[in-house]
Design an enzyme around this catalytic site. Sequence first.
Site, mmCIF file in Angstrom:
data_model
loop_
_atom_site.group_PDB
_atom_site.id
_atom_site.type_symbol
_atom_site.label_atom_id
_atom_site.label_comp_id
_atom_site.label_asym_id
_atom_site.label_seq_id
_atom_site.Cartn_x
_atom_site.Cartn_y
_atom_site.Cartn_z
ATOM 1 N N CYS A 66 0.817 -1.203 0.000
ATOM 2 C CA CYS A 66 0.000 0.000 0.000
ATOM 3 C C CYS A 66 0.855 1.259 0.000
ATOM 4 O O CYS A 66 1.638 1.499 0.922
ATOM 5 C CB CYS A 66 -0.928 0.035 1.212
ATOM 6 S SG CYS A 66 -1.994 1.502 1.229
ATOM 7 N N ARG A 69 -0.265 4.729 2.774
ATOM 8 C CA ARG A 69 -0.256 4.488 4.219
ATOM 9 C C ARG A 69 -0.013 5.726 5.085
ATOM 10 O O ARG A 69 -0.116 5.618 6.313
ATOM 11 C CB ARG A 69 0.777 3.410 4.567
ATOM 12 C CG ARG A 69 0.382 2.003 4.167
ATOM 13 C CD ARG A 69 1.442 1.000 4.558
ATOM 14 N NE ARG A 69 2.438 0.842 3.483
ATOM 15 C CZ ARG A 69 3.570 0.158 3.674
ATOM 16 N NH1 ARG A 69 3.851 -0.377 4.852
ATOM 17 N NH2 ARG A 69 4.416 0.017 2.666
ATOM 18 N N TRP A 237 -9.379 6.109 -1.019
ATOM 19 C CA TRP A 237 -9.769 6.733 -2.286
ATOM 20 C C TRP A 237 -8.872 6.140 -3.369
ATOM 21 O O TRP A 237 -7.897 5.438 -3.086
ATOM 22 C CB TRP A 237 -9.661 8.257 -2.230
ATOM 23 C CG TRP A 237 -8.378 8.774 -1.679
ATOM 24 C CD1 TRP A 237 -7.178 8.908 -2.339
ATOM 25 C CD2 TRP A 237 -8.169 9.242 -0.333
ATOM 26 N NE1 TRP A 237 -6.243 9.398 -1.482
ATOM 27 C CE2 TRP A 237 -6.811 9.636 -0.261
ATOM 28 C CE3 TRP A 237 -8.978 9.370 0.804
ATOM 29 C CZ2 TRP A 237 -6.256 10.141 0.917
ATOM 30 C CZ3 TRP A 237 -8.427 9.854 1.976
ATOM 31 C CH2 TRP A 237 -7.089 10.243 2.022
ATOM 32 N N GLU A 242 -4.717 3.642 -11.107
ATOM 33 C CA GLU A 242 -5.405 2.339 -11.010
ATOM 34 C C GLU A 242 -6.498 2.251 -12.080
ATOM 35 O O GLU A 242 -6.731 1.198 -12.677
ATOM 36 C CB GLU A 242 -6.054 2.178 -9.646
ATOM 37 C CG GLU A 242 -5.103 2.159 -8.463
ATOM 38 C CD GLU A 242 -5.860 2.004 -7.174
ATOM 39 O OE1 GLU A 242 -6.279 0.872 -6.875
ATOM 40 O OE2 GLU A 242 -6.049 2.987 -6.449
HETATM 41 C C1 HEM Z 1 -6.479 6.385 1.595
HETATM 42 C C2 HEM Z 1 -6.180 6.156 0.340
HETATM 43 C C3 HEM Z 1 -5.457 4.920 -0.148
HETATM 44 C C4 HEM Z 1 -4.776 4.868 -1.326
HETATM 45 C C5 HEM Z 1 -4.611 5.997 -2.346
HETATM 46 C C6 HEM Z 1 -4.250 3.532 -1.444
HETATM 47 C C7 HEM Z 1 -3.526 3.075 -2.543
HETATM 48 C C8 HEM Z 1 -3.264 1.754 -2.786
HETATM 49 C C9 HEM Z 1 -2.879 1.225 -4.072
HETATM 50 C C10 HEM Z 1 -2.721 2.033 -5.358
HETATM 51 C C11 HEM Z 1 -2.687 -0.099 -3.917
HETATM 52 C C12 HEM Z 1 -2.275 -1.098 -4.998
HETATM 53 C C13 HEM Z 1 -3.603 -1.699 -5.504
HETATM 54 C C14 HEM Z 1 -3.456 -2.446 -6.815
HETATM 55 O O1 HEM Z 1 -2.464 -2.187 -7.531
HETATM 56 O O2 HEM Z 1 -4.347 -3.257 -7.124
HETATM 57 C C15 HEM Z 1 -2.954 -0.406 -2.530
HETATM 58 C C16 HEM Z 1 -2.836 -1.688 -1.992
HETATM 59 C C17 HEM Z 1 -3.276 -2.008 -0.720
HETATM 60 N N1 HEM Z 1 -3.836 -1.150 0.207
HETATM 61 FE FE1 HEM Z 1 -3.989 0.863 0.060
HETATM 62 N N2 HEM Z 1 -4.584 2.783 -0.337
HETATM 63 C C18 HEM Z 1 -5.352 3.601 0.473
HETATM 64 C C19 HEM Z 1 -5.949 3.209 1.672
HETATM 65 C C20 HEM Z 1 -5.910 1.926 2.196
HETATM 66 C C21 HEM Z 1 -6.654 1.505 3.373
HETATM 67 C C22 HEM Z 1 -7.617 2.395 4.165
HETATM 68 C C23 HEM Z 1 -6.318 0.203 3.601
HETATM 69 C C24 HEM Z 1 -6.776 -0.747 4.688
HETATM 70 C C25 HEM Z 1 -7.244 -0.326 5.875
HETATM 71 C C26 HEM Z 1 -5.372 -0.196 2.558
HETATM 72 C C27 HEM Z 1 -4.799 -1.450 2.461
HETATM 73 C C28 HEM Z 1 -4.162 -1.909 1.307
HETATM 74 C C29 HEM Z 1 -3.775 -3.298 1.094
HETATM 75 C C30 HEM Z 1 -3.966 -4.462 2.072
HETATM 76 C C31 HEM Z 1 -3.211 -3.366 -0.189
HETATM 77 C C32 HEM Z 1 -2.639 -4.616 -0.902
HETATM 78 C C33 HEM Z 1 -3.784 -5.274 -1.674
HETATM 79 C C34 HEM Z 1 -3.349 -6.561 -2.392
HETATM 80 O O3 HEM Z 1 -2.333 -7.155 -1.944
HETATM 81 O O4 HEM Z 1 -4.033 -6.941 -3.378
HETATM 82 N N3 HEM Z 1 -5.139 0.874 1.729
HETATM 83 N N4 HEM Z 1 -3.294 0.736 -1.852
HETATM 84 N N1 H49 Z 2 -7.207 2.608 -3.892
HETATM 85 C C1 H49 Z 2 -7.387 1.415 -3.586
HETATM 86 N N2 H49 Z 2 -6.982 0.421 -4.434
HETATM 87 C C2 H49 Z 2 -6.795 -0.901 -4.103
HETATM 88 C C3 H49 Z 2 -6.225 -1.262 -2.876
HETATM 89 C C4 H49 Z 2 -6.068 -2.629 -2.568
HETATM 90 C C5 H49 Z 2 -6.446 -3.602 -3.474
HETATM 91 C C6 H49 Z 2 -7.012 -3.210 -4.679
HETATM 92 C C7 H49 Z 2 -7.461 -4.258 -5.648
HETATM 93 N N3 H49 Z 2 -6.270 -4.802 -6.261
HETATM 94 C C8 H49 Z 2 -6.521 -6.002 -7.021
HETATM 95 C C9 H49 Z 2 -6.033 -5.787 -8.445
HETATM 96 C C10 H49 Z 2 -6.093 -7.096 -9.198
HETATM 97 C C11 H49 Z 2 -4.682 -7.645 -9.117
HETATM 98 C C12 H49 Z 2 -3.794 -6.427 -8.983
HETATM 99 N N4 H49 Z 2 -4.668 -5.339 -8.494
HETATM 100 C C13 H49 Z 2 -7.184 -1.875 -5.004
HETATM 101 C C14 H49 Z 2 -8.038 1.020 -2.331
HETATM 102 C C15 H49 Z 2 -9.017 0.078 -2.112
HETATM 103 C C16 H49 Z 2 -9.365 -0.010 -0.737
HETATM 104 C C17 H49 Z 2 -8.643 0.840 0.061
HETATM 105 S S1 H49 Z 2 -7.598 1.743 -0.868
#
Ligand code: HEM
Ligand code: H49
Length: 362
Positions: A66, A69, A237, A242
């Site tokens: 993420c 963070r 958000w 994405e």
């Molecule tokens: C506040 C704005 C936030 C932004 C802009 C953001 C942005 C992102 C982005 C761009 C990714 C990569 C997603 C992808 O490529 O599919 C990501 C992954 C992730 N985010 Fe954040 N995030 C935010 C908030 C949060 C919150 C609130 C949580 C949990 C409480 C969180 C937990 C995670 C987790 C667990 C992943 C990894 C997901 C995976 O492994 O598929 N994020 N975040």
């Molecule tokens: N901006 C966001 N994007 C996000 C975050 C975590 C996971 C995902 C979904 N990712 C799954 C896709 C499919 C494989 C690679 N990315 C999106 C957020 C979603 C929830 C909190 S932040």
Amino acid sequence: EYDPDALFSEAESFVRQCYAELERDAEIESRLAEIRREIDERGHYEHTREELEHGARMAWRNSNRCVGRLFWQSLHVLDRRDLETPAEIHEACCEHLEYARNGGDIIPTISVFKPMSRGDRQVRIWNYQLLRYAGYETDDGIVGDPDEVAFTDYCRSRGWEGEGTDFDVLPHVIQVGDDEPQLFEVPDSVIGEVPITHPEYDWVADLGLRWYDVPVVSNMRLEIGGIQYTAAPFNGWYLATEIGARNFADEDRYDMLPAVAERLGLDTSTDRSLWKDEAVVELNRAVLHSYDEAGVQIVDHHTVTDQFAQFERNEEAAGREVTGDWSWLIPPVSPATTQVFHTTYDHENRAPNFFYLESPDT
Ligand code: HEM
Ligand SMILES: N=C(Nc1cccc(CNC[C@@H]2CCCN2)c1)c1cccs1
């Protein structure tokens, strides 16, 4: 198989770190004694409201992939551990969407449903996200989101019928225990969408693109102190890339780059014209412009990586090492123009954290 000592040792390391961060060290030993008794009596223990709140924030802070963070301490936690039926859980998911949307000034929020505990019926949300578009395999190719074809097929096998457009919002599919999952249409009142336009090119509006406003990930489990919350949807958000560089751009998603390049008048006959690069930048400018016009919070990849650098400084000041998965932290557009690209990260997994759930067997 089930090991009460393993559960207690997870609980102990969580309580010691959590209470130290909350500056409540004096309560650690008595709380651990209470947890020990609870585990000995019923092979499980319950988090206090405060342990749940701080534990969820720690899990976000530990999410290596993420880039968002910086704001981990402001996560809003909705404690929904009291809910039992799929209908109640669906309603809570709708409340989550309304609360988190907040008129466009999005509030990072997590709803925590009851955890897995010995013999109890666990809660599962089969959706990838609370708002997502259906995908349909047709004779003329795929309509909608190719990433959702399998899940859409399951929903249709259960009697759900979409309108067959590229942007049909999927129903919530909620399962308690081993009962058959129940489907619930998402009311229009909790759906927010953004029509995609461009600051200079009026023809972008004619592409008919739109996307939903709030991403709520619902297919991950939250683990805190050995307790598994198998349904804990969370939202932030969007990072614009994405949508503009992946959801709309990937060939196995909405595959819009050729159409955008054509309308831009680019030479798509050769890679050397860098037509894909120009098209993806214009698509990302359109996404940022559209969410701004709609008053829905969204962040660009330069701002979010600067914010991540601030997160790194804050963690350093707090005496904590930042862990990260570099390959996910860098944005898919112009990665080397961001500071994250030029930094290396330890990708050790710390608890509490979020983990993938095995895919639904639907
Ligand atoms: C506040 C704005 C936030 C932004 C802009 C953001 C942005 C992102 C982005 C761009 C990714 C990569 C997603 C992808 O490529 O599919 C990501 C992954 C992730 N985010 Fe954040 N995030 C935010 C908030 C949060 C919150 C609130 C949580 C949990 C409480 C969180 C937990 C995670 C987790 C667990 C992943 C990894 C997901 C995976 O492994 O598929 N994020 N975040
Ligand atoms: N901006 C966001 N994007 C996000 C975050 C975590 C996971 C995902 C979904 N990712 C799954 C896709 C499919 C494989 C690679 N990315 C999106 C957020 C979603 C929830 C909190 S932040």
